[in-house]
Design a protein around this motif. Structure first.
Motif, PDB file in Angstrom:
ATOM      1  N   PHE A  63       0.217   5.854  -2.890  1.00 57.19           N
ATOM      2  CA  PHE A  63       0.468   5.670  -4.323  1.00 57.19           C
ATOM      3  C   PHE A  63      -0.846   5.566  -5.092  1.00 57.19           C
ATOM      4  O   PHE A  63      -0.962   6.076  -6.208  1.00 57.19           O
ATOM      5  CB  PHE A  63       1.323   4.415  -4.549  1.00 57.19           C
ATOM      6  CG  PHE A  63       2.806   4.671  -4.506  1.00 57.19           C
ATOM      7  CD1 PHE A  63       3.593   4.490  -5.613  1.00 57.19           C
ATOM      8  CD2 PHE A  63       3.412   5.088  -3.323  1.00 57.19           C
ATOM      9  CE1 PHE A  63       4.959   4.726  -5.574  1.00 57.19           C
ATOM     10  CE2 PHE A  63       4.763   5.328  -3.267  1.00 57.19           C
ATOM     11  CZ  PHE A  63       5.553   5.150  -4.395  1.00 57.19           C
ATOM     12  N   ALA A  64      -1.838   4.889  -4.497  1.00 60.80           N
ATOM     13  CA  ALA A  64      -3.127   4.735  -5.180  1.00 60.80           C
ATOM     14  C   ALA A  64      -3.850   6.071  -5.284  1.00 60.80           C
ATOM     15  O   ALA A  64      -4.389   6.423  -6.347  1.00 60.80           O
ATOM     16  CB  ALA A  64      -3.992   3.722  -4.430  1.00 60.80           C
ATOM     17  N   LEU A  65      -3.876   6.834  -4.197  1.00 59.49           N
ATOM     18  CA  LEU A  65      -4.596   8.109  -4.186  1.00 59.49           C
ATOM     19  C   LEU A  65      -3.918   9.164  -5.054  1.00 59.49           C
ATOM     20  O   LEU A  65      -4.583  10.055  -5.590  1.00 59.49           O
ATOM     21  CB  LEU A  65      -4.726   8.621  -2.747  1.00 59.49           C
ATOM     22  CG  LEU A  65      -5.587   7.762  -1.819  1.00 59.49           C
ATOM     23  CD1 LEU A  65      -5.477   8.241  -0.380  1.00 59.49           C
ATOM     24  CD2 LEU A  65      -7.049   7.798  -2.273  1.00 59.49           C
ATOM     25  N   SER A  66      -2.592   9.055  -5.198  1.00 59.09           N
ATOM     26  CA  SER A  66      -1.854  10.024  -6.017  1.00 59.09           C
ATOM     27  C   SER A  66      -1.752   9.612  -7.478  1.00 59.09           C
ATOM     28  O   SER A  66      -1.279  10.381  -8.310  1.00 59.09           O
ATOM     29  CB  SER A  66      -0.445  10.221  -5.444  1.00 59.09           C
ATOM     30  OG  SER A  66       0.289   9.005  -5.495  1.00 59.09           O
ATOM     31  N   GLY A  67      -2.193   8.392  -7.800  1.00 55.30           N
ATOM     32  CA  GLY A  67      -2.119   7.910  -9.180  1.00 55.30           C
ATOM     33  C   GLY A  67      -0.744   7.419  -9.595  1.00 55.30           C
ATOM     34  O   GLY A  67      -0.503   7.165 -10.779  1.00 55.30           O
ATOM     35  N   GLY A 271      -4.126  -1.687   0.125  1.00 51.98           N
ATOM     36  CA  GLY A 271      -3.847  -0.265  -0.047  1.00 51.98           C
ATOM     37  C   GLY A 271      -4.133   0.251  -1.439  1.00 51.98           C
ATOM     38  O   GLY A 271      -4.633   1.373  -1.606  1.00 51.98           O
ATOM     39  N   LEU A 272      -3.850  -0.551  -2.464  1.00 52.65           N
ATOM     40  CA  LEU A 272      -4.076  -0.113  -3.844  1.00 52.65           C
ATOM     41  C   LEU A 272      -5.557  -0.014  -4.182  1.00 52.65           C
ATOM     42  O   LEU A 272      -5.912   0.568  -5.212  1.00 52.65           O
ATOM     43  CB  LEU A 272      -3.379  -1.075  -4.822  1.00 52.65           C
ATOM     44  CG  LEU A 272      -1.849  -1.040  -4.810  1.00 52.65           C
ATOM     45  CD1 LEU A 272      -1.279  -2.122  -5.730  1.00 52.65           C
ATOM     46  CD2 LEU A 272      -1.321   0.331  -5.216  1.00 52.65           C
ATOM     47  N   ALA A 273      -6.421  -0.578  -3.341  1.00 53.86           N
ATOM     48  CA  ALA A 273      -7.873  -0.514  -3.591  1.00 53.86           C
ATOM     49  C   ALA A 273      -8.492   0.780  -3.082  1.00 53.86           C
ATOM     50  O   ALA A 273      -9.666   1.036  -3.326  1.00 53.86           O
ATOM     51  CB  ALA A 273      -8.557  -1.710  -2.931  1.00 53.86           C
ATOM     52  N   PHE A 274      -7.718   1.621  -2.389  1.00 53.06           N
ATOM     53  CA  PHE A 274      -8.285   2.835  -1.798  1.00 53.06           C
ATOM     54  C   PHE A 274      -8.497   3.924  -2.842  1.00 53.06           C
ATOM     55  O   PHE A 274      -7.716   4.078  -3.782  1.00 53.06           O
ATOM     56  CB  PHE A 274      -7.370   3.373  -0.702  1.00 53.06           C
ATOM     57  CG  PHE A 274      -7.679   2.814   0.658  1.00 53.06           C
ATOM     58  CD1 PHE A 274      -8.566   3.441   1.499  1.00 53.06           C
ATOM     59  CD2 PHE A 274      -7.088   1.636   1.084  1.00 53.06           C
ATOM     60  CE1 PHE A 274      -8.857   2.925   2.739  1.00 53.06           C
ATOM     61  CE2 PHE A 274      -7.358   1.107   2.328  1.00 53.06           C
ATOM     62  CZ  PHE A 274      -8.260   1.760   3.158  1.00 53.06           C
TER      63      PHE A 274
END
Length: 391
Positions: A63-67, A271-274
């Motif tokens: 979710f983080a990498l895909s925005g 995970g959201l920090a990636f």
């Protein structure tokens, strides 16, 4: 009248924007939670260690990498997760465990301190990598309290993205190899493990939640008052451990659904920090970290052999007592193979508590050294003759 209409339209537009932002944020969190639960069930079916944490970590990374995900976990939610984990650790500190420690305290403390030294050495070696600082290296290879260290890595000044990957690489290697080694090297045979009474668990479910809330509510402000490091972890841990040793209230435990939920929040936090760049860094660090993790595991196995000789326990008990991680899996294997579960729990808990106590102190020392080195590297500004000298 025209000015009033413009004002009303502006207020309506702002309110509409706020409602849209709230709905958008709610949708992000709802999507993250729904997919994480599905992944949790899938990982649990595969019998992975800490499935809710791994599920939340991988889903939050996507979710983080895909925005698509939220920017970060709110601070109160993070504190609640850390406190819940700390209470879970605290209730493991039982009088029987302390009795075993009293009978073999020199050997047990010696093994705990040796494991601490080995972990610190491994962390120092990992920090030689150009992408890893000293605090991150120390937290990444601390052999114990993986979830606790991941939860507070950012607070202690480490890179939580590297810490979470290396810590759970360590846990995964221990959990995967431990049953194989116990069976092949020690010819361990499975034994009957008594099952918990489901009705009793349901009876204490609500009281367990109240107990967790009370430990956090008392422990957090107390830890802040006496200026303990990582107060959200150490405060509830002290309160829960003291309560368990005093057996008041009696027969308290953390409900089975609460800990996985807390681990899910901790997984989201990491995970959201990636980012894409952080993935490249982790990829470069991983082979070097894997070598160090395996090396630390080998040295800990030697410590288990020495511990079995000094305390006259079986080689299997010594090995399980000194494995560098995977506490729940270690206790499960100990119970199912006939090893001395109380002795294993005693050594493992001491190791875990040493790591959690050592991490904040060591991180502060390392950060002070870094700050001092940076100040010395910057040349001091000379005072011109026309300027006052500060007198």
């Amino acid at each position: 009248m025209t000015k009033l209409r413009h004002t009303v339209k502006a207020v309506a537009a702002r309110n509409s924007h706020r409602v849209h932002a709230v709905l958008c944020q709610g949708g992000r969190w709802g999507g993250l939670a729904a997919v994480s639960v599905v992944a949790w069930l899938a990982f649990d079916a595969l019998a992975l260690e800490a499935p809710s944490l791994f599920a939340a970590l991988t889903v939050a990374m996507f979710f983080a990498l895909s925005g698509l995900g939220p920017s970060r976990v709110p601070r109160p939610l993070s504190v609640a997760a850390q406190g819940t984990l700390a209470v879970t650790i605290g209730v493991l500190i039982e009088p029987d465990t302390m009795g075993v420690l009293a009978d073999n305290w020199i050997a047990v403390v010696g093994v705990g301190l040796a494991t601490l030294a080995i972990s610190a050495g491994g962390g120092a070696l990992l920090s030689l990598h150009r992408d890893v600082d000293a605090v991150t290296g120390m937290l990444s290879l601390a052999a114990g309290g993986a979830t606790g260290l991941v939860a507070v890595a950012k607070e202690l000044g480490g890179d939580e993205r590297i810490v979470v990957v290396v810590q759970y690489l360590r846990v995964a290697l221990v959990v995967v190899t431990m049953p194989l080694i116990a069976t092949l090297a020690f010819q361990a045979q499975p034994s009957h493990v008594p099952q918990a009474d489901a009705e009793t668990s349901l009876t204490h479910w609500w009281w367990g939640i109240v107990f967790v809330i009370a430990c956090i509510g008392i422990g957090l402000p107390l830890a802040r008052l006496i200026r303990l490091p990582i107060p959200a972890t150490l405060g509830p841990l002290i309160v829960a451990g003291t309560s368990e040793l005093l057996n008041f209230p009696p027969d308290m435990s953390v409900p089975s659904v609460v800990l996985p939920a807390a681990l899910m929040i901790i997984g989201w936090q990491a995970g959201l920090a990636f980012t894409v760049s952080s993935l490249r860094i982790v990829g470069r660090v991983l082979p070097y970290a894997a070598f160090l993790v395996v090396s630390i595991g080998g040295v800990c196995a030697l410590l288990g052999w020495l511990l079995s000789i000094v305390t006259h326990t079986s080689l299997l008990t010594g090995y399980l007592a000194t494995t560098p991680g995977g506490l729940a899996a270690v206790l499960a294997v100990s119970a199912s193979t006939g090893a001395n579960v109380v002795f294993v729990a005693c050594v493992q808990l001491l190791r875990l508590l040493l790591m959690l106590a050592f991490a904040p102190v060591a991180s502060r020392v390392l950060l002070r050294r870094v700050d001092k080195a940076q100040r010395q590297a910057v040349p001091s500004e000379r005072v011109s003759p026309s300027e006052p000298n500060g007198s």
